[in-house]
Design a protein around this motif. Structure first.
Motif, PDB file in Angstrom:
ATOM      1  N   MET A  33       0.824  -1.206   0.000  1.00  0.00           N
ATOM      2  CA  MET A  33       0.000   0.000   0.000  1.00  0.00           C
ATOM      3  C   MET A  33       0.863   1.264   0.000  1.00  0.00           C
ATOM      4  SD  MET A  33      -3.241  -0.862   0.011  1.00  0.00           S
ATOM      5  CE  MET A  33      -4.188   0.404   0.829  1.00  0.00           C
ATOM      6  N   ALA A  34       2.021   1.205   0.671  1.00  0.00           N
ATOM      7  CA  ALA A  34       2.867   2.393   0.755  1.00  0.00           C
ATOM      8  C   ALA A  34       3.286   2.859  -0.628  1.00  0.00           C
ATOM      9  CB  ALA A  34       4.085   2.113   1.625  1.00  0.00           C
ATOM     10  N   GLY A  35       3.504   1.903  -1.534  1.00  0.00           N
ATOM     11  CA  GLY A  35       3.907   2.262  -2.883  1.00  0.00           C
ATOM     12  C   GLY A  35       2.864   3.053  -3.628  1.00  0.00           C
ATOM     13  N   ASP A  36       1.605   2.906  -3.238  1.00  0.00           N
ATOM     14  CA  ASP A  36       0.538   3.638  -3.905  1.00  0.00           C
ATOM     15  C   ASP A  36       0.618   5.132  -3.644  1.00  0.00           C
ATOM     16  OD1 ASP A  36      -0.739   1.454  -5.136  1.00  0.00           O
ATOM     17  OD2 ASP A  36      -1.760   0.934  -3.280  1.00  0.00           O
ATOM     18  N   THR A  37       1.286   5.534  -2.580  1.00  0.00           N
ATOM     19  CA  THR A  37       1.427   6.960  -2.298  1.00  0.00           C
ATOM     20  C   THR A  37       2.867   7.435  -2.457  1.00  0.00           C
ATOM     21  OG1 THR A  37       1.626   6.510   0.080  1.00  0.00           O
ATOM     22  CG2 THR A  37      -0.567   7.020  -0.760  1.00  0.00           C
ATOM     23  N   ASP A  38       3.646   6.686  -3.216  1.00  0.00           N
ATOM     24  CA  ASP A  38       5.006   7.093  -3.564  1.00  0.00           C
ATOM     25  C   ASP A  38       4.937   7.874  -4.871  1.00  0.00           C
ATOM     26  OD1 ASP A  38       7.639   7.420  -4.230  1.00  0.00           O
ATOM     27  OD2 ASP A  38       8.155   5.285  -4.214  1.00  0.00           O
ATOM     28  N   PHE A  39       5.278   9.150  -4.818  1.00  0.00           N
ATOM     29  CA  PHE A  39       5.198   9.994  -6.010  1.00  0.00           C
ATOM     30  C   PHE A  39       6.588  10.294  -6.583  1.00  0.00           C
ATOM     31  CE2 PHE A  39       1.034  10.521  -4.255  1.00  0.00           C
ATOM     32  CZ  PHE A  39       0.214  10.706  -5.363  1.00  0.00           C
ATOM     33  N   SER A  40       7.544   9.426  -6.304  1.00  0.00           N
ATOM     34  CA  SER A  40       8.889   9.604  -6.850  1.00  0.00           C
ATOM     35  C   SER A  40       8.830   9.685  -8.374  1.00  0.00           C
ATOM     36  CB  SER A  40       9.791   8.449  -6.432  1.00  0.00           C
ATOM     37  OG  SER A  40       9.952   8.418  -5.030  1.00  0.00           O
ATOM     38  N   GLY A  41       9.484  10.689  -8.932  1.00  0.00           N
ATOM     39  CA  GLY A  41       9.498  10.864 -10.381  1.00  0.00           C
ATOM     40  C   GLY A  41       8.295  11.597 -10.932  1.00  0.00           C
ATOM     41  N   LYS A  42       7.319  11.896 -10.091  1.00  0.00           N
ATOM     42  CA  LYS A  42       6.128  12.607 -10.540  1.00  0.00           C
ATOM     43  C   LYS A  42       6.349  14.115 -10.442  1.00  0.00           C
ATOM     44  CE  LYS A  42       3.747   8.808 -11.119  1.00  0.00           C
ATOM     45  NZ  LYS A  42       3.386   8.339 -12.500  1.00  0.00           N
ATOM     46  N   ARG A  43       5.660  14.837 -11.319  1.00  0.00           N
ATOM     47  CA  ARG A  43       5.760  16.295 -11.374  1.00  0.00           C
ATOM     48  C   ARG A  43       4.425  16.890 -10.928  1.00  0.00           C
ATOM     49  NH1 ARG A  43       6.961  15.005 -17.418  1.00  0.00           N
ATOM     50  NH2 ARG A  43       5.239  13.660 -16.735  1.00  0.00           N
ATOM     51  N   VAL A  44       4.488  17.759  -9.930  1.00  0.00           N
ATOM     52  CA  VAL A  44       3.281  18.303  -9.314  1.00  0.00           C
ATOM     53  C   VAL A  44       3.351  19.827  -9.304  1.00  0.00           C
ATOM     54  CG1 VAL A  44       1.880  18.391  -7.211  1.00  0.00           C
ATOM     55  CG2 VAL A  44       3.072  16.269  -7.830  1.00  0.00           C
ATOM     56  N   LEU A  45       2.282  20.467  -9.749  1.00  0.00           N
ATOM     57  CA  LEU A  45       2.156  21.922  -9.630  1.00  0.00           C
ATOM     58  C   LEU A  45       1.005  22.218  -8.680  1.00  0.00           C
ATOM     59  CD1 LEU A  45       2.665  24.895 -10.406  1.00  0.00           C
ATOM     60  CD2 LEU A  45       1.081  24.568 -12.327  1.00  0.00           C
ATOM     61  N   VAL A  46       1.278  23.038  -7.671  1.00  0.00           N
ATOM     62  CA  VAL A  46       0.237  23.480  -6.746  1.00  0.00           C
ATOM     63  C   VAL A  46       0.034  24.980  -6.939  1.00  0.00           C
ATOM     64  CG1 VAL A  46      -0.553  23.600  -4.359  1.00  0.00           C
ATOM     65  CG2 VAL A  46       0.906  21.693  -5.090  1.00  0.00           C
ATOM     66  N   VAL A  47      -1.069  25.334  -7.566  1.00  0.00           N
ATOM     67  CA  VAL A  47      -1.415  26.747  -7.717  1.00  0.00           C
ATOM     68  C   VAL A  47      -1.981  27.220  -6.376  1.00  0.00           C
ATOM     69  CG1 VAL A  47      -2.796  28.427  -8.986  1.00  0.00           C
ATOM     70  CG2 VAL A  47      -1.898  26.398 -10.159  1.00  0.00           C
ATOM     71  N   GLY A  48      -1.433  28.311  -5.850  1.00  0.00           N
ATOM     72  CA  GLY A  48      -1.801  28.721  -4.502  1.00  0.00           C
ATOM     73  C   GLY A  48      -1.065  27.924  -3.449  1.00  0.00           C
ATOM     74  N   GLY A  49       0.109  27.441  -3.798  1.00  0.00           N
ATOM     75  CA  GLY A  49       0.869  26.577  -2.898  1.00  0.00           C
ATOM     76  C   GLY A  49       1.885  27.296  -2.032  1.00  0.00           C
ATOM     77  N   SER A  50       1.799  28.613  -1.973  1.00  0.00           N
ATOM     78  CA  SER A  50       2.811  29.367  -1.236  1.00  0.00           C
ATOM     79  C   SER A  50       2.541  29.451   0.256  1.00  0.00           C
ATOM     80  CB  SER A  50       2.923  30.782  -1.810  1.00  0.00           C
ATOM     81  OG  SER A  50       1.650  31.410  -1.833  1.00  0.00           O
ATOM     82  N   SER A  51       1.297  29.188   0.677  1.00  0.00           N
ATOM     83  CA  SER A  51       0.980  29.238   2.102  1.00  0.00           C
ATOM     84  C   SER A  51      -0.278  28.416   2.370  1.00  0.00           C
ATOM     85  CB  SER A  51       0.765  30.686   2.572  1.00  0.00           C
ATOM     86  OG  SER A  51      -0.353  31.261   1.932  1.00  0.00           O
ATOM     87  N   GLY A  52      -0.581  28.245   3.661  1.00  0.00           N
ATOM     88  CA  GLY A  52      -1.841  27.627   4.065  1.00  0.00           C
ATOM     89  C   GLY A  52      -2.040  26.216   3.547  1.00  0.00           C
ATOM     90  N   ILE A  53      -3.269  25.937   3.135  1.00  0.00           N
ATOM     91  CA  ILE A  53      -3.633  24.597   2.676  1.00  0.00           C
ATOM     92  C   ILE A  53      -2.778  24.170   1.495  1.00  0.00           C
ATOM     93  CG2 ILE A  53      -5.464  23.251   1.575  1.00  0.00           C
ATOM     94  CD1 ILE A  53      -7.470  24.823   3.312  1.00  0.00           C
ATOM     95  N   GLY A  54      -2.613  25.058   0.527  1.00  0.00           N
ATOM     96  CA  GLY A  54      -1.826  24.714  -0.656  1.00  0.00           C
ATOM     97  C   GLY A  54      -0.394  24.365  -0.315  1.00  0.00           C
ATOM     98  N   ASN A  55       0.191  25.094   0.638  1.00  0.00           N
ATOM     99  CA  ASN A  55       1.557  24.820   1.048  1.00  0.00           C
ATOM    100  C   ASN A  55       1.657  23.459   1.722  1.00  0.00           C
ATOM    101  OD1 ASN A  55       4.052  25.771   3.273  1.00  0.00           O
ATOM    102  ND2 ASN A  55       4.295  26.144   1.088  1.00  0.00           N
ATOM    103  N   GLY A  56       0.657  23.130   2.547  1.00  0.00           N
ATOM    104  CA  GLY A  56       0.633  21.815   3.180  1.00  0.00           C
ATOM    105  C   GLY A  56       0.543  20.700   2.156  1.00  0.00           C
ATOM    106  N   ILE A  57      -0.282  20.904   1.133  1.00  0.00           N
ATOM    107  CA  ILE A  57      -0.421  19.905   0.071  1.00  0.00           C
ATOM    108  C   ILE A  57       0.887  19.773  -0.704  1.00  0.00           C
ATOM    109  CG2 ILE A  57      -1.567  19.428  -2.123  1.00  0.00           C
ATOM    110  CD1 ILE A  57      -4.131  20.616  -0.882  1.00  0.00           C
ATOM    111  N   ALA A  58       1.511  20.913  -1.011  1.00  0.00           N
ATOM    112  CA  ALA A  58       2.779  20.871  -1.750  1.00  0.00           C
ATOM    113  C   ALA A  58       3.821  20.048  -1.008  1.00  0.00           C
ATOM    114  CB  ALA A  58       3.285  22.302  -1.979  1.00  0.00           C
TER     115      ALA A  58
END
Length: 245
Positions: free
Chosen positions: A1-26
């Protein structure tokens, strides 16, 4: 199951990721191996205050005013492709400012219009990667919000857009889902969190007995973007400790 949440090699953009909820998600994605870039509103990383919930360590950064469609169109692509797009931009105008044209227009531009403009910009890259879009709305989109008509309407629109894009883009291999936070301690909620009486009243309405954290929201976002949610499309998960029950 742990492998299902391994995002190694994945590219993620978080718009609004500089603070708050977005920053936590980033940081949730970064901690699981992803290369993560964020868009924010300030010119430089140094302009952010850690006291406002900003930690840009290990994250790429670009200043983009998503309230301006032309700025979205002109913004550079953060990677040569994209696996996950998190749309967490948001603003609010207090003191009944959203009942006036300028306040209404600004909130709708940032909270709703920009969702479509950002999603469209990255659609081709997401389709190539068979990627995922996560739209962060709010439980305010499910009910009235005293004093903030634009905020509530924009979040209701975000929930509806999640359904419609989910249906439209699934044949391209893009899963679109969302999460609707309840009361989370961020700079947008200081009108409640920094007033003891208001905070006590809000906590009394939350069955879990506490505010949410950006990390709580990150957990749901990671699930939605992972193979664990491979058959979840067009839905918004309510993450509010039971506040909306």
């Amino acid at each position: 199951m742990a492998g299902d949440t391994d995002f190694s090699g994945k590219r993620v953009l978080v718009v609004g990721g500089s603070s708050g909820i977005g920053n936590g998600i980033a940081h949730g994605f970064r901690e699981r191996g992803a290369a993560v870039h964020v868009w924010g509103t300030r010119a430089n990383v140094s302009d952010y205050d850690p006291a406002d919930g900003s930690d840009l360590t290990g994250l790429g950064y670009t200043c983009v005013d998503v309230g301006d469609p032309d700025a979205i169109a002109a913004a550079p692509m953060p990677f040569d492709g994209l696996d996950v797009l998190v749309l967490c931009q948001g603003t609010v105008v207090y003191k009944r400012g959203e009942f006036e044209r300028a306040g209404w227009d600004r909130v709708m531009a940032v909270n709703l219009d920009s969702l479509m403009h950002c999603a469209s910009k990255f659609c081709e890259q997401l389709a190539a990667a068979r990627g995922s879009v996560i739209i962060v709305s709010s439980i305010s989109g499910l009910k009235a919000n005293i004093g903030n008509p634009a905020y509530a309407a924009s979040k209701a629109g975000a929930i509806s857009l999640t359904k419609t894009l989910g249906q439209a883009w699934a044949p391209m291999g893009i899963r679109v889902n969302g999460l609707a936070p309840g009361l989370v301690d961020t700079k947008l909620t200081k009108v409640t969190t920094q007033h003891p009486d208001r905070l006590a009243g809000a906590l009394a309405r939350i069955p879990d007995g506490r505010m949410g954290t950006p990390a709580d929201m990150a957990g749901t976002a990671i699930f939605l973007a992972s193979p664990l949610a491979s058959y979840v499309t067009g839905h918004t998960v309510i993450v509010d400790g039971g506040l909306s029950l």
